[in-house]
Design a protein around this motif. Sequence first.
Motif, PDB file in Angstrom:
ATOM      1  N   ILE A  75      39.148  20.513  26.713  1.00  0.00           N
ATOM      2  CA  ILE A  75      37.769  21.405  26.493  1.00  0.00           C
ATOM      3  C   ILE A  75      37.705  21.320  25.359  1.00  0.00           C
ATOM      4  O   ILE A  75      37.738  21.504  23.906  1.00  0.00           O
ATOM      5  N   CYS A  76      35.954  21.208  25.062  1.00  0.00           N
ATOM      6  CA  CYS A  76      35.151  21.701  23.622  1.00  0.00           C
ATOM      7  C   CYS A  76      35.156  23.163  23.180  1.00  0.00           C
ATOM      8  O   CYS A  76      35.587  23.380  23.498  1.00  0.00           O
ATOM      9  N   VAL A 128      19.887  15.894  30.441  1.00  0.00           N
ATOM     10  CA  VAL A 128      20.369  14.237  29.365  1.00  0.00           C
ATOM     11  C   VAL A 128      21.396  15.070  28.168  1.00  0.00           C
ATOM     12  O   VAL A 128      22.163  15.958  27.695  1.00  0.00           O
ATOM     13  N   PHE A 129      22.095  13.475  28.111  1.00  0.00           N
ATOM     14  CA  PHE A 129      23.541  13.959  27.171  1.00  0.00           C
ATOM     15  C   PHE A 129      22.313  12.354  26.050  1.00  0.00           C
ATOM     16  O   PHE A 129      21.918  12.142  26.282  1.00  0.00           O
ATOM     17  N   GLU A 130      24.050  13.653  24.375  1.00  0.00           N
ATOM     18  CA  GLU A 130      22.913  13.428  23.444  1.00  0.00           C
ATOM     19  C   GLU A 130      24.622  13.378  23.030  1.00  0.00           C
ATOM     20  O   GLU A 130      25.289  13.777  22.719  1.00  0.00           O
ATOM     21  N   VAL A 131      24.768  11.810  22.310  1.00  0.00           N
ATOM     22  CA  VAL A 131      26.030  11.600  21.432  1.00  0.00           C
ATOM     23  C   VAL A 131      25.678  11.111  19.960  1.00  0.00           C
ATOM     24  O   VAL A 131      24.417  10.422  19.722  1.00  0.00           O
ATOM     25  N   ASP A 132      26.089  12.014  18.908  1.00  0.00           N
ATOM     26  CA  ASP A 132      25.556  11.385  17.303  1.00  0.00           C
ATOM     27  C   ASP A 132      26.810  11.426  16.290  1.00  0.00           C
ATOM     28  O   ASP A 132      27.820  11.561  16.846  1.00  0.00           O
ATOM     29  N   THR A 133      27.158  10.601  15.704  1.00  0.00           N
ATOM     30  CA  THR A 133      28.185  10.818  14.940  1.00  0.00           C
ATOM     31  C   THR A 133      28.429  12.178  14.671  1.00  0.00           C
ATOM     32  O   THR A 133      27.199  12.627  14.422  1.00  0.00           O
ATOM     33  N   MET A 167      24.213  18.651  25.454  1.00  0.00           N
ATOM     34  CA  MET A 167      23.377  18.158  26.596  1.00  0.00           C
ATOM     35  C   MET A 167      23.332  19.538  27.433  1.00  0.00           C
ATOM     36  O   MET A 167      23.321  20.545  27.100  1.00  0.00           O
ATOM     37  N   ARG A 168      22.244  19.094  28.151  1.00  0.00           N
ATOM     38  CA  ARG A 168      20.939  20.182  28.287  1.00  0.00           C
ATOM     39  C   ARG A 168      20.529  19.536  29.657  1.00  0.00           C
ATOM     40  O   ARG A 168      20.201  18.362  30.090  1.00  0.00           O
ATOM     41  N   THR A 187      24.091  22.944  25.108  1.00  0.00           N
ATOM     42  CA  THR A 187      24.921  23.105  24.452  1.00  0.00           C
ATOM     43  C   THR A 187      25.590  23.446  23.626  1.00  0.00           C
ATOM     44  O   THR A 187      24.795  22.423  22.683  1.00  0.00           O
ATOM     45  N   ALA A 188      26.574  23.570  22.864  1.00  0.00           N
ATOM     46  CA  ALA A 188      27.052  24.138  21.734  1.00  0.00           C
ATOM     47  C   ALA A 188      27.087  22.266  21.000  1.00  0.00           C
ATOM     48  O   ALA A 188      27.943  21.153  22.137  1.00  0.00           O
ATOM     49  N   TRP A 189      27.869  22.288  19.883  1.00  0.00           N
ATOM     50  CA  TRP A 189      27.834  20.635  20.004  1.00  0.00           C
ATOM     51  C   TRP A 189      28.837  20.827  20.447  1.00  0.00           C
ATOM     52  O   TRP A 189      30.000  21.224  19.925  1.00  0.00           O
ATOM     53  N   CYS A 190      29.841  19.483  20.592  1.00  0.00           N
ATOM     54  CA  CYS A 190      31.318  19.327  21.031  1.00  0.00           C
ATOM     55  C   CYS A 190      31.671  18.212  20.100  1.00  0.00           C
ATOM     56  O   CYS A 190      31.654  16.999  20.103  1.00  0.00           O
TER      57      CYS A 190
END
Length: 180
Positions: free
Chosen positions: A74-75, A116-121, A158-159, A170-173
């Motif tokens: 869980i994040c 929509v999923f976003e992944v960043d460094t 994500m949203r 969502t908050a960043w995980c």
Amino acid sequence: MRNRTTARTRKGTGRAVVALVAALAAGAVAAPLAIAAASADPAATAADGDPDDLLLPTPEVPRISNSAYAGFQICGSPQGDPLVTSGSPTLAATLESVAPPGTVETTEPGPRRKVVFEVDTLAGAEVLRKQLTSDTSHDAAYQLPEGKLTDGDYRWRMRVKDGNTVSAWTAWCAFKVQRG
């Protein structure tokens, strides 16, 4: 005569007990609902009123796992950021299960909402942005392709979109990839 009075008293007492039990049961159901409504995300509760609101509730319980068949971490857990030991983790969150204001939720099977999923460094450089269609209105998951992530620190969020309606992100995980 005394037997009739005793019988009436018992019958009246029985009705009072049934009424008391019913009142307690109603309170037990209403209290958690009132608490949940009071602690809900302000953006989500704002979307319940005005027909012009175009917000869906923010997805809940963001989580990540090493693969589609591994247990989720869980994040935002007090145990710290999730640790991923594979290059192909699964990102998931629970979606709200009620249709947005002004629409009717159907029971027909098939795709429900765009997710929509976003992944960043961790520094904020975009690694991946992916839009999928959720097969249910309750959960959304995405397994990153192998090779997208190297060892290091990342974050994801994500949203949900449904036509012109959209949720907040969502908050960043934050999570760490450490293979080997």
